[in-house]
Design a protein around this motif. Structure first.
Motif, short mmCIF file in Angstrom:
data_model
loop_
_atom_site.label_atom_id
_atom_site.label_comp_id
_atom_site.label_asym_id
_atom_site.label_seq_id
_atom_site.Cartn_x
_atom_site.Cartn_y
_atom_site.Cartn_z
N LYS A 27 0.69 -1.24 0.05
CA LYS A 27 -0.08 -0.16 -0.02
C LYS A 27 0.79 1.30 -0.03
O LYS A 27 1.98 1.36 0.79
CB LYS A 27 -0.94 -0.02 1.23
CG LYS A 27 -1.57 -1.21 1.63
CD LYS A 27 -2.26 -1.85 0.32
CE LYS A 27 -3.19 -3.10 0.45
NZ LYS A 27 -2.16 -4.41 0.94
N LYS A 28 0.47 1.99 -0.47
CA LYS A 28 1.19 3.48 -0.75
C LYS A 28 1.37 4.26 0.57
O LYS A 28 2.67 4.56 0.80
CB LYS A 28 0.46 4.53 -1.82
CG LYS A 28 0.94 5.67 -2.09
CD LYS A 28 0.36 6.46 -2.90
CE LYS A 28 0.91 7.84 -3.25
NZ LYS A 28 0.27 8.68 -4.01
N GLY A 29 0.34 4.17 1.40
CA GLY A 29 0.64 4.65 2.58
C GLY A 29 1.70 4.06 3.59
O GLY A 29 2.34 4.62 4.21
N ILE A 30 1.85 2.70 3.45
CA ILE A 30 2.65 2.09 4.09
C ILE A 30 4.38 2.32 3.52
O ILE A 30 5.24 2.64 4.27
CB ILE A 30 2.80 0.49 3.83
CG1 ILE A 30 1.65 -0.13 4.69
CG2 ILE A 30 3.98 -0.16 4.65
CD1 ILE A 30 1.08 -1.39 4.36
N ASP A 31 4.24 2.60 2.04
CA ASP A 31 5.49 2.96 1.62
C ASP A 31 6.14 4.49 1.86
O ASP A 31 7.37 4.51 2.07
CB ASP A 31 5.32 2.81 -0.03
CG ASP A 31 6.77 2.99 -0.59
OD1 ASP A 31 7.57 2.41 -0.38
OD2 ASP A 31 6.81 4.19 -1.60
N LEU A 32 5.10 5.35 1.92
CA LEU A 32 5.39 6.64 2.33
C LEU A 32 5.42 6.84 3.85
O LEU A 32 6.15 7.97 4.25
CB LEU A 32 4.23 7.60 1.89
CG LEU A 32 4.13 7.40 0.43
CD1 LEU A 32 2.66 8.45 0.06
CD2 LEU A 32 5.35 8.32 -0.39
N ALA A 33 5.33 5.69 4.69
CA ALA A 33 5.22 6.24 6.18
C ALA A 33 6.63 6.21 6.80
O ALA A 33 7.48 5.72 6.23
CB ALA A 33 4.43 5.22 6.92
N ASP A 34 6.75 6.79 8.00
CA ASP A 34 7.89 6.83 8.58
C ASP A 34 8.16 5.21 9.22
O ASP A 34 7.31 4.86 9.41
CB ASP A 34 7.66 7.72 9.94
CG ASP A 34 8.92 7.77 10.92
OD1 ASP A 34 9.36 6.84 11.28
OD2 ASP A 34 9.15 8.94 11.09
#
Length: 209
Positions: free
Chosen positions: A187-194
């Motif tokens: 998921k994009k959000g996982i990739d972008l997360a701290d």
């Protein structure tokens, strides 16, 4: 397995397409996800505690609990939310656990048993999934903050609870996962997360065409 990254919204559409166009029952996808998760964590420890919601992410957690139990692991299950609001697939897995003699403990406040359990067991986070769209508040926030403060090791089911699957933003608070086992595609959000909100990432095939 490819390395395509999709948003939470795209995942919802692909899940819907698998169910409606390809006629794959949602409970089959949930079971595939639970098996994939189980196979990744089974050798981490012999004792697990699962904190699950009454939604489909929670349903994943309950199915995972079953596989751990049937493979001779010690499993304790806590649930948050109203029992009467369980999703259909969550309720199926809840009823199976009851038949196996596992009675999930419904939480409406922090108790000492929970505090003690999360200090010395692997904690599986199955509270919120990729569909979270509003800030985490109230008891849910208190619970997640406690888990972050006290848990020895946290494995997130699909995505850390409180992380926005589309953009990686923190929705009020968020589980600080040591490992994330996500399903179908990253998921994009996982990739972008701290990094502190995702830990080691594994992406697992669950049978979506």
């Amino acid at each position: 397995m490819d390395f395509e990254i999709i948003s939470g919204d795209q995942m919802k559409l692909e899940d819907k397409r698998a169910i409606e166009e390809y006629k794959i029952p949602s409970i089959v996808l949930m079971e595939n996800a639970a098996m994939a998760f189980f196979n990744q964590v089974k050798d981490l420890a012999n004792e697990f505690v699962i904190v699950a919601s009454t939604g489909n992410n929670g349903g994943d957690g309950l199915a995972i609990a079953r596989h751990l139990f049937l493979n001779k692991k010690s499993v304790k299950v806590y649930m948050v939310g109203k029992k009467e609001k369980m999703t259909k697939d969550c309720k199926i897995n809840y009823d199976i656990l009851l038949k196996l003699g596992i009675d999930p403990i419904f939480l409406d406040k922090i108790n000492d048993d929970l505090k003690n359990d999360i200090k010395d067991k692997i904690l599986i986070d199955a509270i919120f999934g990729t569909g979270l769209s509003r800030n985490v508040e109230g008891f849910y926030k208190e619970l997640i903050d406690l888990i972050n403060d006290e848990a020895k090791y946290i494995v997130a089911v699909d995505i850390a609870s409180g992380l926005n699957a589309n953009d990686g933003k923190i929705m009020g608070t968020c589980i600080e996962a040591d490992m994330t086992i996500t399903f179908h595609k990253l998921k994009k959000g996982i990739d972008l997360a701290d990094p502190k909100y995702k830990g080691i990432i594994f992406t697992k095939y669950i049978g979506i065409p």
